[in-house]
Design a protein around this motif. Sequence first.
Motif: not given
Length: 122
Positions: A72-86
Motif C-alpha cells: 500500500r502507498d498511503n500517500a497515494k491512497t492506493t493498494m497493490y497486488l503484485q502477482m508473480n508465477n501465475l
Amino acid sequence: QVQLVESGGGLAQAGGSLRLSCAASGRTFSGVAVGWFRQAPGKERVFVAGMARSGGGTYYADSVKGRFTISRDNAKTTMYLQMNNLVPEDTAIYYCATAIAMGVLRSTPDYWGQGTQVTVSS
C-alpha cells in the motif's frame, strides 16, 4: 463513503506476472485494513491477501503465498497486488476491499471495488 477503483487486470501466460492497483478515495486510507479477494467462475469469492492498518502485518491465502505480494502507498491512497508465477488457477475476477480491521476485512469488508478480470493461459 469510500470509492475503490481497480486497474491492472488482463491476460497473462502461465509463469508471467501482473500487478493490480486499487485507488481509494473518500476517507482516511492509512487507518483501515486493505485487501484483495477473487472469484473464479462458478465459485464463491475468497480472500487472497490483506494488509493491516499502517504498521500492521500482511496475510495471504495458502494458494498464493510466495507468489503474490500486497502493498500500500498511503500517500497515494492506493493498494497493490503484485502477482508473480501465475498459474491458470489464478484466473478470476479480483476485487479490492477495505475494512476498519483485518478481522472485519476477512469476513465482511466495509467497501468493495468493482472488480477486474485476470485470465491466465496455460
